[in-house]
Design an enzyme around this catalytic site. Structure first.
Site: not given
Ligand code: G6P
Length: 584
Positions: A2, A27, A74, A100-101, A459, A463, A466, A482, A579
């Protein structure tokens, strides 16, 4: 999780808020709304969908007045419906707020308010706050007191932006999620994050937990626990241009392309405070989530294999179960500096007497303010929901820290070749796009790496899943035998990261095992042998081992990006994700 915003001044509030919400959309983006106050009273428009789509349908700019609040959602409590979208109001329609929260005791509050005759139109926890403030207004001497009495009854986390008819002022309360006050000339703003304000002001105050703020167009007052609180005014270094796409089709692509230069900036970071706390420590704990967790794994490997310092990397949400409680120094890595799981871990560690080091991209964030020492990774605003440049900048900073500790014989200069290697890879983006075209019809992807390429494999898989919603997972290459080998068959893709370091012979054997099971092998490598073994490949520039985690992440970011675009998915705003995750 949010985005919220508020404005009072001389401009058309709906325009400022609409533009600001677009900057905060990373957000949350399942619904949005704006309410403004004009001579006609308070009017609101809210709906489900992306901000631009709602605007095209409902025209936010028809809202008049020079004071208002806005929200991009969100969903947490209640489905994605027009009624659940913010702003929410009370029974009288005179109090409006955005939140937000998560309010944890909202069910019991709702029940007791219902008994007093309050009728609710949404399923949200936020609407309960509006009614609670309305109830408190009946006995409080003024609106500020009513709000403070109401928030005293809440448990959970919140940042609230609240206004009511009859007073040209906006009220804020913070307990958890970030909130900043923007100070202009004859106008004032508040928002969840700096990019929403960069077009208007760079002077900001970071609102702290427990703060209750009242602001008008030319003044503000902050109290905490009933007492006046002084807060420092910061000047932010980011520019409005930095938060624009600057000709790129998506923020993600722009941010991938910024990495060569950003690595150089990250390597110039002042790490002295962090190094001072880490020097001499033999046991270090690292806490982080998502992509930041993977950069913690790089740090661990550097500390353990090169400096013989024990390092435990713990996922933020697992910290309370996995910690010893005896940690002396905890390194928290977070791009946003606001991830709730990481922050709770930091607070817990501090309570047990640990010193904390924050590695973040946002100076002034909660992590920044609450840590004993901080390092700014200086990646600039990262707007795409998925992390890209923050991964490589974090790795650069963490490598610099590790190499600055006693016992290190590595030379940081070897990392500067990473920038050049990134530029070379970016110049060959077309080859990765062609690879994406060949892979886009496949459904299952395994990413494998060893040693310093393993975090990049993690990573790369993250990606891809996601932003394409395809099944992708990463394994340390030696682990395939394994279990996961049983899944390999024709059409399953194995993306192998095979840099020419000491791990090469072993990963080549692992690749052969995959080929023998008919998997489609894709190599990212500078080794002729690894490339020769694979059905598809991308020849990587040869780099020193220290540069591997950074350099090998970049083509995988591009691969995920091009696959998402070819699949007509929005790489900047993946479904269900946000994010900055400010709930636990
Ligand atoms: C969310 C984002 C990710 C990020 C993670 C941790 O899941 O979508 O891209 O890696 O939060 O975020 P931070 O701001 O703590 O690195």
């Amino acid at each position: 999780m949010c985005g919220i915003i508020g404005y009072i001044g001389y401009r058309k509030a709906s325009e400022v808020i609409f533009k600001g919400l677009r900057k905060l959309e990373y957000r949350g983006y399942d619904s949005a709304g704006i309410a403004t106050v004009s001579g006609k009273g308070i009017s609101a428009i809210k709906d489900i969908g992306r901000i631009d789509d709602i605007h095209a349908k409902r025209n936010f700019l028809q809202l008049e007045g020079s004071m208002g609040i806005g929200h991009t959602r969100w969903a947490t409590h209640g489905g994605v419906t027009q009624k659940n979208a913010h702003p929410h109001t009370d029974s009288t329609g005179k109090i409006y707020l955005v939140h937000n929260g998560v309010i944890e005791n909202f069910e019991s509050l709702r029940t007791s308010l219902s008994r007093k005759g309050h009728k609710f139109v949404s399923e949200t926890d936020t609407e309960v706050i509006a009614h609670l403030v309305e109830e408190e207004c009946k006995s409080a001497p003024d609106f500020g007191k009513a709000l403070s009495n109401a928030v005293a009854k809440l448990t959970g986390s919140w940042s609230l932006v609240c206004m009511h008819q009859g007073e040209e002022a906006i009220y804020l309360s913070r307990n958890g999620p970030p909130l900043i006050l923007g100070i202009g000339k004859g106008e004032m703003f508040c928002a969840s994050d700096v990019p929403a304000l960069l077009d208007y002001t760079k002077r900001v105050i970071y609102i702290e937990d427990g703060d209750l703020v009242r602001f008008t167009r030319d003044s503000y007052s902050i109290t905490n626990g009933g007492k006046k609180a002084e807060r420092k005014v910061h000047t932010v270094a980011w520019t409005a241009k930095m938060a624009e796409k600057e000709g790129f089709a998506h923020f993600m692509l722009k941010e991938i392309h910024e990495q060569g230069g950003k690595i150089r900036e990250a390597l110039a970071a002042d790490v002295s405070g962090a190094v001072a706390l880490l020097r001499g420590q033999q046991n270090i704990a690292v806490v982080a989530c998502g992509t930041s967790y993977y950069t913690g794994l790089v740090f661990k490997q550097l500390l353990q294999s090169r400096l013989s310092v024990n390092c435990d990397v713990i996922i933020g949400s697992e910290f309370s179960y996995a910690r010893t409680g005896k940690e002396k120094v905890v390194v928290a890595i977070s791009q946003s500096g606001e991830t709730a799981d990481t922050l709770s871990a930091v607070r817990l560690a501090k309570k047990s007497g640990a010193k904390t080091i924050g590695i973040t991209n946002v100076t002034g964030s909660s992590l920044w303010r609450e840590s004993d020492a901080c390092v700014n990774i200086a990646a600039g605003p990262e707007i795409a929901v998925v992390a890209t440049k923050s991964f490589t900048s974090q790795v650069a900073v963490l490598t610099k820290i590790a190499l600055s500790l006693p016992g290190s014989s590595d030379n940081l200069a070897t990392l500067s070749e990473a920038s050049e290697a990134i530029e070379q890879i970016l110049a060959r983006s077309g080859e990765i796009e062609a690879l994406a075209e060949k892979l886009v019809t496949h459904n299952d992807f395994f990413f494998i790496g060893r040693s310093l390429s393993f975090p990049s494999a993690l990573e790369g898989a993250l990606k891809l899943k996601e932003i394409t919603y395809l099944h992708a997972e990463a394994y340390a290459a030696g682990e395939l035998k394994h279990g996961p080998l049983s899944l390999l068959q024709k059409d399953v893709v194995v993306v192998a990261l095979a840099p020419s370091d000491s791990s090469l012979p072993k990963i080549i054997s692992n690749m052969s095992e995959c080929r023998a099971r008919d998997a489609l092998l894709v190599a990212f490598s500078d080794s002729d042998e690894a490339i020769g073994k694979s059905a598809l490949s991308f020849r990587m520039p040869s780099v020193q081992p220290l540069a591997i985690p950074i350099v090998y992440a970049v083509p995988l970011q591009l691969l995920a990006y091009y696959m998402a675009v070819k699949m007509k998915k929005d790489p900047d705003k993946p479904r269900n994700l946000a994010k900055s995750v400010t709930v636990e």
